[in-house]
Enzyme design. Structure first.
Site, short mmCIF file in Angstrom:
data_model
loop_
_atom_site.label_atom_id
_atom_site.label_comp_id
_atom_site.label_asym_id
_atom_site.label_seq_id
_atom_site.Cartn_x
_atom_site.Cartn_y
_atom_site.Cartn_z
N ASP A 53 -6.65 -14.51 -2.06
CA ASP A 53 -7.54 -14.05 -2.05
C ASP A 53 -8.11 -12.53 -2.11
O ASP A 53 -6.90 -11.98 -1.49
CB ASP A 53 -7.66 -13.83 -0.08
CG ASP A 53 -9.03 -13.16 0.17
OD1 ASP A 53 -10.11 -14.31 0.66
OD2 ASP A 53 -9.31 -11.78 0.40
N TYR A 58 -10.99 -4.64 -3.64
CA TYR A 58 -9.42 -4.33 -4.03
C TYR A 58 -9.37 -3.56 -5.68
O TYR A 58 -7.75 -3.37 -5.46
CB TYR A 58 -8.93 -6.01 -3.89
CG TYR A 58 -9.11 -6.62 -2.53
CD1 TYR A 58 -9.49 -5.79 -1.51
CD2 TYR A 58 -8.62 -7.83 -2.74
CE1 TYR A 58 -9.87 -6.44 -0.03
CE2 TYR A 58 -8.64 -8.23 -0.74
CZ TYR A 58 -9.67 -7.96 -0.12
OH TYR A 58 -9.88 -8.46 0.81
N LYS A 83 -14.86 -11.72 -3.63
CA LYS A 83 -15.67 -11.01 -2.80
C LYS A 83 -16.88 -9.85 -2.69
O LYS A 83 -16.12 -9.29 -3.72
CB LYS A 83 -15.41 -10.40 -1.37
CG LYS A 83 -14.08 -11.27 -0.25
CD LYS A 83 -14.09 -11.11 0.55
CE LYS A 83 -11.94 -11.42 1.16
NZ LYS A 83 -11.18 -10.81 0.53
N HIS A 113 -19.02 -8.43 1.24
CA HIS A 113 -17.11 -8.25 2.15
C HIS A 113 -18.24 -7.85 3.72
O HIS A 113 -16.82 -7.19 4.01
CB HIS A 113 -17.15 -7.27 1.26
CG HIS A 113 -15.40 -6.91 1.09
ND1 HIS A 113 -14.31 -6.37 -0.18
CD2 HIS A 113 -14.32 -7.17 2.11
CE1 HIS A 113 -13.10 -6.61 0.42
NE2 HIS A 113 -13.21 -7.13 2.14
N ASN A 142 -16.25 -9.82 7.38
CA ASN A 142 -16.96 -8.90 9.02
C ASN A 142 -18.22 -9.32 9.37
O ASN A 142 -18.91 -8.09 9.81
CB ASN A 142 -16.65 -7.38 8.40
CG ASN A 142 -15.62 -8.15 7.41
OD1 ASN A 142 -14.42 -7.83 8.29
ND2 ASN A 142 -15.26 -7.13 6.48
N ARG A 238 9.32 -12.57 1.53
CA ARG A 238 8.31 -12.51 2.81
C ARG A 238 7.09 -13.70 1.95
O ARG A 238 7.00 -14.89 3.09
CB ARG A 238 8.12 -11.48 3.08
CG ARG A 238 8.77 -10.49 3.71
CD ARG A 238 8.36 -8.95 3.66
NE ARG A 238 9.29 -8.50 4.37
CZ ARG A 238 9.04 -6.62 4.82
NH1 ARG A 238 7.00 -6.08 3.82
NH2 ARG A 238 9.49 -5.94 4.56
N GLU A 240 7.54 -16.63 0.64
CA GLU A 240 8.44 -17.31 0.86
C GLU A 240 8.00 -17.72 2.54
O GLU A 240 7.91 -18.51 2.32
CB GLU A 240 9.31 -17.73 -0.19
CG GLU A 240 9.26 -17.50 -1.52
CD GLU A 240 10.74 -18.24 -2.64
OE1 GLU A 240 10.49 -17.58 -3.33
OE2 GLU A 240 11.53 -17.13 -1.86
N ASN A 242 6.74 -16.81 4.47
CA ASN A 242 5.76 -16.99 5.71
C ASN A 242 4.79 -18.38 5.37
O ASN A 242 3.55 -18.66 5.51
CB ASN A 242 4.45 -15.74 4.89
CG ASN A 242 5.03 -14.72 5.29
OD1 ASN A 242 6.09 -14.58 6.17
ND2 ASN A 242 4.20 -13.58 4.76
P1 A2P Z 1 4.77 -6.66 2.30
O1 A2P Z 1 3.54 -6.35 1.92
O2 A2P Z 1 5.45 -4.92 2.16
O3 A2P Z 1 6.22 -7.45 2.33
P2 A2P Z 1 -2.13 -8.52 7.19
O4 A2P Z 1 -0.99 -10.23 6.47
O5 A2P Z 1 -2.11 -8.98 8.14
O6 A2P Z 1 -2.05 -7.74 6.16
O7 A2P Z 1 -0.01 -7.90 7.39
C1 A2P Z 1 1.13 -7.33 5.88
C2 A2P Z 1 2.17 -6.60 6.26
O8 A2P Z 1 3.12 -7.70 6.82
C3 A2P Z 1 2.44 -5.62 4.68
O9 A2P Z 1 2.92 -3.96 5.22
C4 A2P Z 1 3.42 -6.71 4.59
O10 A2P Z 1 4.54 -5.69 3.93
C5 A2P Z 1 3.90 -7.05 5.85
N1 A2P Z 1 4.58 -8.26 6.33
C6 A2P Z 1 4.25 -9.71 5.21
N2 A2P Z 1 4.72 -10.39 5.61
C7 A2P Z 1 6.31 -10.30 5.93
C8 A2P Z 1 7.72 -10.50 6.17
N3 A2P Z 1 6.89 -12.01 6.80
N4 A2P Z 1 8.01 -9.65 7.96
C9 A2P Z 1 7.95 -8.83 7.32
N5 A2P Z 1 6.36 -7.80 7.30
C10 A2P Z 1 6.03 -8.40 6.61
#
Ligand code: A2P
Length: 276
Positions: A53, A58, A83, A113, A142, A238, A240, A242
């Site tokens: 996305d 951006y 967007k 957007h 939004n 992260r 991975e 997530n």
């Molecule tokens: P980073 O990009 O440095 O990994 P959102 O998805 O709500 O916008 O949140 C994104 C924020 O959360 C970013 O700052 C990202 O940091 C952080 N983030 C994403 N996944 C993780 C995770 N598994 N653990 C810790 N921080 C995370």
């Protein structure tokens, strides 16, 4: 009734226009164009994400396109969203510029957007972008309930998604139920509260008990609430982890506890502070 836990074990859903959208996507908001963005997208595709996305605002569409080509994953396996930046005038013209930057023939989803200048003026151009095949699906971001209603009054091709900030802390029940009634899929941006919600002790408590990360708990909550969810990260591990959200379920009790974190009063609004 569909069991929400098993529903979330599906990896995709069918939109009102018949197109299929993967429920988990990588959001690339705030990732600068260049190496950082290319890496994030490449790692996500290698980790099995099939949904990216981005947005004109951006300014990283070129990197997204480059990473997509370099990944070796076939274009038709990846759901790609961009967007329309509503400071511009013509969505049809702007999507062609996006396609050029992305290096693709079409996007899977093209959304307004934010409703700058009102909710309806850009829709004709969005429909043209759809008609000409530049965008397979069209939607908005939004938009609150009133703005969606105005749009539905004039749309020949109705919007199929509304992308909004959504998490247990921004549990916009009013907006969600209005969208469900119109078969508009909610896409959750900032599902981790741009990172702020990860430190919450109640989220952490559930995560500890399940042996999961707070991010996985928040992403899983969104899936079990029937949302498309777009977490952002620039770190490979992260990105991975997530994506490891299809092999566990939150109980009804955990879902209710997370629902209780809402600070919007179950609003039908899309955001608390319009920035346009
Ligand atoms: P980073 O990009 O440095 O990994 P959102 O998805 O709500 O916008 O949140 C994104 C924020 O959360 C970013 O700052 C990202 O940091 C952080 N983030 C994403 N996944 C993780 C995770 N598994 N653990 C810790 N921080 C995370």
């Amino acid at each position: 009734m569909t069991d929400p836990a098993s529903a979330a074990d599906r990896r995709s859903r069918v939109l009102a226009d018949g197109n299929e959208i993967p429920l988990l996507g990588l959001g690339v908001w705030q990732i600068p164009d260049g190496r950082e963005c290319e890496d994030a997208v490449r790692w996500a595709l290698a980790a099995g994400y099939r949904h990216i996305d981005t947005a004109q605002a951006y300014r990283n569409e070129r990197s997204v396109g480059r990473a997509l080509r370099d990944s070796g994953v076939p274009r038709d396996e990846v759901f790609l969203t961009t967007k329309f930046f509503p400071g511009h005038r013509d969505p049809e013209q702007e999507v062609q510029r996006s396609l050029e930057r992305l290096g693709v023939d079409f996007v899977d989803l093209y959304i307004i957007h934010w409703p700058q200048g009102g909710p309806t003026w850009a829709w004709d151009g969005m429909q043209r972008a759809h008609e000409r095949g530049y965008a397979r699906s069209i939607g908005v971001s939004n938009f609150d309930v009133a703005e969606l209603s105005s749009l539905f009054e004039v749309a020949e091709v109705p919007p199929v998604v509304d992308q909004v900030q959504f998490s247990p802390f921004e549990f916009r029940r009013g907006l969600l139920s209005a969208c469900e009634q119109r078969d508009v899929a909610i896409e959750a941006y900032s599902p981790l509260g741009t990172g702020r919600h990860l430190g919450d002790r109640r989220v952490a408590g559930i995560a500890d008990r399940l042996g999961r990360t707070p991010a996985q708990v928040l992403i899983r909550w969104a899936l079990q609430r029937g949302l498309v969810v777009l977490p952002k990260s620039t770190h490979r591990e992260r990105i991975e982890s997530n994506a490891q959200v299809f092999d566990f379920a939150l109980t009804d009790e955990d879902m209710a506890a997370l629902d209780g974190l809402d600070r919007t009063g179950g609003t039908d609004r899309a955001q608390e502070n319009a920035w346009w």
